[in-house]
Design an enzyme around this catalytic site. Structure first.
Site, PDB file in Angstrom:
ATOM      1  N   PHE A 265       0.838  -1.205   0.000  1.00  0.00           N
ATOM      2  CA  PHE A 265       0.000   0.000   0.000  1.00  0.00           C
ATOM      3  C   PHE A 265       0.870   1.252   0.000  1.00  0.00           C
ATOM      4  O   PHE A 265       0.659   2.195   0.751  1.00  0.00           O
ATOM      5  CB  PHE A 265      -0.945  -0.036   1.211  1.00  0.00           C
ATOM      6  CG  PHE A 265      -2.286   0.603   0.933  1.00  0.00           C
ATOM      7  CD1 PHE A 265      -3.065   0.191  -0.136  1.00  0.00           C
ATOM      8  CD2 PHE A 265      -2.759   1.629   1.741  1.00  0.00           C
ATOM      9  CE1 PHE A 265      -4.294   0.778  -0.396  1.00  0.00           C
ATOM     10  CE2 PHE A 265      -3.993   2.227   1.490  1.00  0.00           C
ATOM     11  CZ  PHE A 265      -4.755   1.798   0.415  1.00  0.00           C
TER      12      PHE A 265
ATOM     13  N   THR B 210       3.600  -4.765  -4.039  1.00  0.00           N
ATOM     14  CA  THR B 210       4.758  -4.529  -3.154  1.00  0.00           C
ATOM     15  C   THR B 210       5.948  -4.088  -4.021  1.00  0.00           C
ATOM     16  O   THR B 210       5.956  -4.311  -5.235  1.00  0.00           O
ATOM     17  CB  THR B 210       5.121  -5.803  -2.352  1.00  0.00           C
ATOM     18  OG1 THR B 210       5.483  -6.843  -3.262  1.00  0.00           O
ATOM     19  CG2 THR B 210       3.963  -6.276  -1.477  1.00  0.00           C
TER      20      THR B 210
ATOM     21  N   LYS C 226       7.880  -6.069 -10.720  1.00  0.00           N
ATOM     22  CA  LYS C 226       8.723  -6.648 -11.774  1.00  0.00           C
ATOM     23  C   LYS C 226       9.623  -7.782 -11.298  1.00  0.00           C
ATOM     24  O   LYS C 226       9.928  -8.709 -12.053  1.00  0.00           O
ATOM     25  CB  LYS C 226       9.677  -5.565 -12.318  1.00  0.00           C
ATOM     26  CG  LYS C 226       9.040  -4.451 -13.042  1.00  0.00           C
ATOM     27  CD  LYS C 226       9.928  -3.209 -13.030  1.00  0.00           C
ATOM     28  CE  LYS C 226       9.744  -2.431 -11.758  1.00  0.00           C
ATOM     29  NZ  LYS C 226      10.271  -1.085 -11.720  1.00  0.00           N
TER      30      LYS C 226
ATOM     31  N   GLU D 120       0.487  -6.136 -16.899  1.00  0.00           N
ATOM     32  CA  GLU D 120       0.746  -4.990 -17.789  1.00  0.00           C
ATOM     33  C   GLU D 120       1.500  -3.880 -17.065  1.00  0.00           C
ATOM     34  O   GLU D 120       2.365  -3.201 -17.643  1.00  0.00           O
ATOM     35  CB  GLU D 120      -0.587  -4.455 -18.329  1.00  0.00           C
ATOM     36  CG  GLU D 120      -0.491  -3.211 -19.188  1.00  0.00           C
ATOM     37  CD  GLU D 120       0.157  -3.457 -20.551  1.00  0.00           C
ATOM     38  OE1 GLU D 120      -0.206  -4.444 -21.203  1.00  0.00           O
ATOM     39  OE2 GLU D 120       1.039  -2.660 -20.942  1.00  0.00           O
TER      40      GLU D 120
ATOM     41  N   VAL E 104       5.592  -3.258 -16.960  1.00  0.00           N
ATOM     42  CA  VAL E 104       6.407  -2.678 -18.042  1.00  0.00           C
ATOM     43  C   VAL E 104       5.789  -1.374 -18.530  1.00  0.00           C
ATOM     44  O   VAL E 104       4.667  -1.370 -19.044  1.00  0.00           O
ATOM     45  CB  VAL E 104       6.520  -3.646 -19.252  1.00  0.00           C
ATOM     46  CG1 VAL E 104       7.417  -3.046 -20.329  1.00  0.00           C
ATOM     47  CG2 VAL E 104       7.046  -4.999 -18.824  1.00  0.00           C
TER      48      VAL E 104
ATOM     49  N   ASP F  25      16.593  -1.917 -13.867  1.00  0.00           N
ATOM     50  CA  ASP F  25      15.138  -1.815 -14.039  1.00  0.00           C
ATOM     51  C   ASP F  25      14.762  -2.025 -15.518  1.00  0.00           C
ATOM     52  O   ASP F  25      13.829  -2.768 -15.832  1.00  0.00           O
ATOM     53  CB  ASP F  25      14.693  -0.430 -13.536  1.00  0.00           C
ATOM     54  CG  ASP F  25      13.204  -0.220 -13.693  1.00  0.00           C
ATOM     55  OD1 ASP F  25      12.433  -0.844 -12.946  1.00  0.00           O
ATOM     56  OD2 ASP F  25      12.804   0.575 -14.571  1.00  0.00           O
TER      57      ASP F  25
ATOM     58  N   LYS G 133      12.430  -5.176 -17.184  1.00  0.00           N
ATOM     59  CA  LYS G 133      11.256  -5.001 -18.037  1.00  0.00           C
ATOM     60  C   LYS G 133      11.462  -5.703 -19.385  1.00  0.00           C
ATOM     61  O   LYS G 133      10.539  -6.275 -19.955  1.00  0.00           O
ATOM     62  CB  LYS G 133      10.977  -3.512 -18.232  1.00  0.00           C
ATOM     63  CG  LYS G 133      10.499  -2.849 -16.925  1.00  0.00           C
ATOM     64  CD  LYS G 133      10.565  -1.349 -16.992  1.00  0.00           C
ATOM     65  CE  LYS G 133      10.081  -0.707 -15.709  1.00  0.00           C
ATOM     66  NZ  LYS G 133      10.429   0.717 -15.601  1.00  0.00           N
TER      67      LYS G 133
ATOM     68  N   GLY H 100       4.410   6.395 -11.803  1.00  0.00           N
ATOM     69  CA  GLY H 100       3.433   7.275 -11.165  1.00  0.00           C
ATOM     70  C   GLY H 100       2.301   6.444 -10.589  1.00  0.00           C
ATOM     71  O   GLY H 100       1.960   5.394 -11.123  1.00  0.00           O
TER      72      GLY H 100
END
Ligand code: HSE
Length: 332
Positions: free
Chosen positions: A11, A92, A121, A145, A148, A217, A221, A313
């Site tokens: 959260f 998380t 990821k 979805e 990535v 990162d 992806k 975001g």
């Protein structure tokens, strides 16, 4: 009307974005023929459950004022194991070294036959085929979805809209933090450290920004794209990775004078995965600036397709999660 009982596990920024989006889009979801009742929420130190459905507004307020969802020490995995529900929304933070708590949460969810929609990821970049097979074996649906490109559609776009096309290669800018740093370094002629600090202030960098700037990162992806779009069976260790830490403002300016932007490009092509800074012509669709992500998809029938959007975001990532929820439970 069909009721989907869900938990939100994690959260932070994304989990709260999901809660806000479920409140905001309640009517839209009902128009699609179902409702989502959140019966459990956990953050890293507390949890709360109500089989009749939690009051999301109340919990958001509690989290904002206390930093916790409740005063009860209840973990996400306990909620997944013990509370009857159909869908686990796993938000998380990503742990790319071990898969972390997210991997355990997903395994538990599948062992209970629950569906999983995630933005995490790490587990997918390390254990993609294991998770997919485990989900299948237990009759669980698994969509990701949001892992990535945040709000930028890519996995579902290729699976649904470009269905039937052979995907020849995908190149993309898959990390908003790096793109912000290198495009702003060029614009402002400012040092790397200053731009990294700005990206952190924007709230888009990973908790440990090394994941961003070392290309980790982006590589994660890329692995998810390779496995899910190209049917490969690779993990994070199969990617040839170079980050952006050695790029200087001088090098960026020199490239610019020659008509190029430097961008951290992830590429899946001919069975290989590579993430590294590359020169991109300034008028090429990949030369986006700021925090944008972009994917350039080469296909046999549809030609070249470019999609771009915000790759991080709270609400943007929640948008990708909502689209997975809609595609799983919408009445056909
Ligand atoms: N740190 C990531 C980025 C967040 O900057 O793109 C979204 O995965």
């Amino acid at each position: 009307m069909k009721t989907i009982r869900a938990s939100i596990i994690g959260f932070g920024s994304v989990g709260r974005g999901v809660a806000r989006t479920l409140i905001q889009k309640e009517d839209e979801i009902k128009k699609a023929g179902f409702e989502v009742k959140v019966v459990g929420i956990a953050d890293s130190s507390s949890g709360i459950v109500d089989p009749d459905g939690l009051d999301l507004e109340e919990i958001l307020k509690h989290k904002d004022s206390t930093g916790r969802v409740s005063e009860e020490r209840l973990s996400g995995i306990e909620i997944i194991e013990n509370i009857e529900h159909e869908l686990v929304i796993e938000t998380t933070p990503s742990d790319i070294q071990t898969g972390g708590v997210g991997l355990e949460n997903m395994r538990m969810a599948f062992s209970k036959g629950r569906d999983v929609i995630t933005s995490n990821k790490g587990p997918l970049a390390l254990r993609f085929s294991e998770l997919i097979n485990y989900a299948k074996a237990n009759g669980s649906k698994f969509l990701y979805e949001a892992t990535v490109g945040g709000a930028m559609p890519i996995l579902n776009l290729v699976r649904e809209t470009l269905a039937g096309n052979e995907i020849k290669s995908i190149q993309g800018i898959l990390n908003g933090t790096c793109n912000y740093i290198i495009s702003r370094m060029m614009e402002e002629k400012a040092p790397y450290e200053q731009m990294l600090a700005e990206a952190q202030e924007l709230g888009i960098a990973e908790t440990d920004p090394t994941y961003d700037v070392e290309g980790i990162d982006t590589a994660s992806k890329l692995v998810i794209i390779a496995n899910s779009v190209f049917g490969m069976d690779v993990n994070y260790h199969d990617v040839d990775v170079t980050g952006i830490t050695k790029i200087t403002p001088e090098a960026l300016m020199l490239a610019h004078d020659e008509g190029y932007a430097v961008r951290l490009i992830g590429e899946v092509k001919d069975g290989t995965l590579k993430a590294s800074p590359r020169l991109v012509p300034l008028d090429h669709p990949l030369a986006v600036g700021g925090t944008l992500n972009v994917a350039y998809i080469q296909t046999d029938l549809a030609g070249d397709i470019t999609v771009s959007g915000l790759g991080a975001g709270s609400i943007e990532t929640a948008s990708a999660i909502l689209s997975d929820i809609m595609s799983l439970y919408r009445e056909r």
